[in-house]
Scaffold this motif. Structure first.
Motif, PDB file in Angstrom:
ATOM      1  N   LYS A 174       0.830  -1.206   0.000  1.00  0.00           N
ATOM      2  CA  LYS A 174       0.000   0.000   0.000  1.00  0.00           C
ATOM      3  C   LYS A 174       0.863   1.254   0.000  1.00  0.00           C
ATOM      4  N   GLY A 175       2.068   1.155   0.578  1.00  0.00           N
ATOM      5  CA  GLY A 175       2.992   2.289   0.594  1.00  0.00           C
ATOM      6  C   GLY A 175       2.917   3.134   1.840  1.00  0.00           C
ATOM      7  N   MET A 176       1.991   2.811   2.750  1.00  0.00           N
ATOM      8  CA  MET A 176       1.847   3.608   3.964  1.00  0.00           C
ATOM      9  C   MET A 176       1.255   2.745   5.071  1.00  0.00           C
ATOM     10  N   ILE A 177       1.397   3.251   6.289  1.00  0.00           N
ATOM     11  CA  ILE A 177       0.811   2.571   7.448  1.00  0.00           C
ATOM     12  C   ILE A 177       0.227   3.632   8.370  1.00  0.00           C
ATOM     13  N   ARG A 178      -0.871   3.321   9.030  1.00  0.00           N
ATOM     14  CA  ARG A 178      -1.513   4.276   9.923  1.00  0.00           C
ATOM     15  C   ARG A 178      -1.121   3.972  11.364  1.00  0.00           C
ATOM     16  N   VAL A 194      -8.749  20.891  21.359  1.00  0.00           N
ATOM     17  CA  VAL A 194      -7.706  19.875  21.470  1.00  0.00           C
ATOM     18  C   VAL A 194      -7.405  19.267  20.103  1.00  0.00           C
ATOM     19  N   GLU A 195      -8.422  19.079  19.304  1.00  0.00           N
ATOM     20  CA  GLU A 195      -8.225  18.536  17.960  1.00  0.00           C
ATOM     21  C   GLU A 195      -7.315  19.443  17.138  1.00  0.00           C
ATOM     22  N   ARG A 196      -7.549  20.764  17.215  1.00  0.00           N
ATOM     23  CA  ARG A 196      -6.710  21.721  16.475  1.00  0.00           C
ATOM     24  C   ARG A 196      -5.273  21.678  16.992  1.00  0.00           C
ATOM     25  N   ILE A 197      -5.112  21.586  18.300  1.00  0.00           N
ATOM     26  CA  ILE A 197      -3.768  21.537  18.900  1.00  0.00           C
ATOM     27  C   ILE A 197      -3.013  20.299  18.415  1.00  0.00           C
ATOM     28  N   LEU A 198      -3.707  19.162  18.403  1.00  0.00           N
ATOM     29  CA  LEU A 198      -3.059  17.915  17.975  1.00  0.00           C
ATOM     30  C   LEU A 198      -2.681  17.964  16.496  1.00  0.00           C
ATOM     31  N   CYS A 199      -3.572  18.455  15.665  1.00  0.00           N
ATOM     32  CA  CYS A 199      -3.293  18.520  14.225  1.00  0.00           C
ATOM     33  C   CYS A 199      -2.128  19.455  13.940  1.00  0.00           C
ATOM     34  N   THR A 200      -2.070  20.565  14.670  1.00  0.00           N
ATOM     35  CA  THR A 200      -0.956  21.500  14.497  1.00  0.00           C
ATOM     36  C   THR A 200       0.351  20.872  14.940  1.00  0.00           C
ATOM     37  N   ALA A 201       0.314  20.146  16.059  1.00  0.00           N
ATOM     38  CA  ALA A 201       1.527  19.505  16.569  1.00  0.00           C
ATOM     39  C   ALA A 201       2.046  18.456  15.584  1.00  0.00           C
ATOM     40  N   LEU A 202       1.149  17.729  14.949  1.00  0.00           N
ATOM     41  CA  LEU A 202       1.574  16.678  14.012  1.00  0.00           C
ATOM     42  C   LEU A 202       2.228  17.251  12.759  1.00  0.00           C
ATOM     43  N   LYS A 203       1.888  18.485  12.399  1.00  0.00           N
ATOM     44  CA  LYS A 203       2.474  19.082  11.199  1.00  0.00           C
ATOM     45  C   LYS A 203       3.981  19.290  11.342  1.00  0.00           C
ATOM     46  N   ASP A 204       4.445  19.406  12.586  1.00  0.00           N
ATOM     47  CA  ASP A 204       5.874  19.631  12.821  1.00  0.00           C
ATOM     48  C   ASP A 204       6.661  18.335  12.952  1.00  0.00           C
ATOM     49  N   VAL A 205       5.977  17.192  12.905  1.00  0.00           N
ATOM     50  CA  VAL A 205       6.659  15.898  13.044  1.00  0.00           C
ATOM     51  C   VAL A 205       7.121  15.438  11.662  1.00  0.00           C
ATOM     52  N   GLU A 211      -0.917  13.389   2.879  1.00  0.00           N
ATOM     53  CA  GLU A 211      -2.100  12.689   2.375  1.00  0.00           C
ATOM     54  C   GLU A 211      -1.923  11.184   2.557  1.00  0.00           C
ATOM     55  N   PRO A 212      -2.892  10.506   3.136  1.00  0.00           N
ATOM     56  CA  PRO A 212      -4.110  11.027   3.754  1.00  0.00           C
ATOM     57  C   PRO A 212      -3.789  11.871   4.996  1.00  0.00           C
ATOM     58  N   LYS A 213      -4.679  12.796   5.306  1.00  0.00           N
ATOM     59  CA  LYS A 213      -4.469  13.670   6.452  1.00  0.00           C
ATOM     60  C   LYS A 213      -4.613  12.891   7.762  1.00  0.00           C
ATOM     61  N   PRO A 214      -3.872  13.306   8.798  1.00  0.00           N
ATOM     62  CA  PRO A 214      -4.020  12.630  10.107  1.00  0.00           C
ATOM     63  C   PRO A 214      -5.450  12.751  10.630  1.00  0.00           C
ATOM     64  N   GLU A 215      -5.878  11.735  11.332  1.00  0.00           N
ATOM     65  CA  GLU A 215      -7.228  11.709  11.897  1.00  0.00           C
ATOM     66  C   GLU A 215      -7.158  11.832  13.419  1.00  0.00           C
ATOM     67  N   TYR A 233      -0.494   9.058   9.127  1.00  0.00           N
ATOM     68  CA  TYR A 233      -0.018   8.055   8.173  1.00  0.00           C
ATOM     69  C   TYR A 233       1.466   8.266   7.886  1.00  0.00           C
ATOM     70  N   VAL A 234       2.207   7.176   7.834  1.00  0.00           N
ATOM     71  CA  VAL A 234       3.652   7.240   7.586  1.00  0.00           C
ATOM     72  C   VAL A 234       4.046   6.104   6.653  1.00  0.00           C
ATOM     73  N   LYS A 235       5.247   6.195   6.105  1.00  0.00           N
ATOM     74  CA  LYS A 235       5.793   5.067   5.373  1.00  0.00           C
ATOM     75  C   LYS A 235       6.239   4.003   6.373  1.00  0.00           C
ATOM     76  N   PRO A 236       6.126   2.727   6.023  1.00  0.00           N
ATOM     77  CA  PRO A 236       6.422   1.661   6.988  1.00  0.00           C
ATOM     78  C   PRO A 236       7.799   1.770   7.639  1.00  0.00           C
ATOM     79  N   ASP A 237       8.813   2.180   6.887  1.00  0.00           N
ATOM     80  CA  ASP A 237      10.162   2.247   7.453  1.00  0.00           C
ATOM     81  C   ASP A 237      10.309   3.329   8.514  1.00  0.00           C
TER      82      ASP A 237
END
Length: 274
Positions: A174-178, A194-205, A211-215, A233-237
């Motif tokens: 598939k090329g990705m893992i959740r 809290v949802e906005r805080i988490l989504c913002t924090a993930l953008k810096d990781v 794509e797909p966007k974090p849930e 979502y990330v690549k398996p490695d």
């Protein structure tokens, strides 16, 4: 000295030589030609398997198995030419094969499953897969078992029959893992905030896919907190690296925005009965 007896033995020996010598010569010719022919056929088989894309692990095994069977057939022909009675030998081999088959039922099942895996190729070495609750990267595909390296650097030796009887998820295909990250927030806190805080924090990781966007969603409610699930979502490695960095980023974000969680401040001591 009984010359008649000596003549009789010499005549018997001569008859045997005359009877067996042509057969022995024929057997030698069959042996030499047969084994040369088997060698050529095995080489052709190897080339054919390579062109058809058969697994590198399976090719030597199939070639050696076919070679052994063909050589056995040549030896059988030689024994027949020499006049050997193989009825008893076949009975012994059949009984031995039955006994071995009964003793190795599990191993034979793993063997058959290994042939299927190497032929159908649902995954290959280096792929990230999940078999039931076992997740990791495939390091070796054998005839009887498959070795999987977990993110915790443990080698799982999974019997091939278990793989063919289970649902296998190939994340590399598939090329990705959740990722499945769980955090908590207090009941009085605003979930959209809290949802906005988490989504913002993930953008810096680093290595989290756009794509797909974090849930981010509410997973459950316990006695002290609202349980949230965070699914980037990330690549398996990058599985393990992103897991650590995402947890770190989430903790820093909660600290910066003063998001509280419930936890026990002390140790409760109770009585011990008799």
């Amino acid at each position: 000295m009984d010359w008649n007896k000596i003549d009789e033995y010499l005549q018997l020996a001569t008859d045997k030589v005359v009877f067996y010598l042509p057969r022995i010569l024929l057997a030698v010719i069959i042996f030499w030609v047969g084994f040369k022919l088997v060698q050529k056929l095995v080489e052709l088989l190897k080339k054919g398997l390579e062109k058809t894309g058969f697994s590198e692990t399976l090719r030597p095994f199939l070639a050696s198995t076919v070679g052994a069977v063909l050589k056995g057939a040549v030896l059988f022909i030689i024994a027949t030419v020499l006049g050997a009675d193989l009825t008893g030998l076949f009975a012994i081999l059949a009984a031995a094969a039955f006994a071995i088959g009964m003793a190795l039922q599990g191993s034979l099942g793993n063997f058959a499953s290994g042939i299927l895996i190497l032929t159908l190729k649902p995954f290959k070495v280096g792929d990230w897969i999940q078999v039931d609750d076992k997740f990791g990267r495939v390091t070796e595909i054998g005839i009887f078992s498959t070795d999987v390296l977990t993110p915790g650097n443990k080698i799982l030796i999974i019997p091939n029959s278990m793989i063919t009887e289970s649902v296998v998820t190939n994340f590399t295909e598939k090329g990705m893992i959740r990722l499945e990250l769980e955090v908590t927030m207090p009941y009085e806190e605003s979930f959209p905030k809290v949802e906005r805080i988490l989504c913002t924090a993930l953008k810096d990781v680093q290595h989290i896919l756009d794509e797909p966007k974090p849930e981010v969603g509410i997973l459950n409610f316990d006695s002290h907190n609202v349980q949230l699930t965070v699914r980037p979502y990330v690549k398996p490695d990058n599985f393990w690296e992103v897991t650590f960095n995402a947890h770190k980023a989430i903790k820093n974000a909660f600290h910066s925005h003063n998001i509280k969680v419930a936890y026990s401040e002390g140790v409760e001591i109770g009585k011990i009965g008799e």
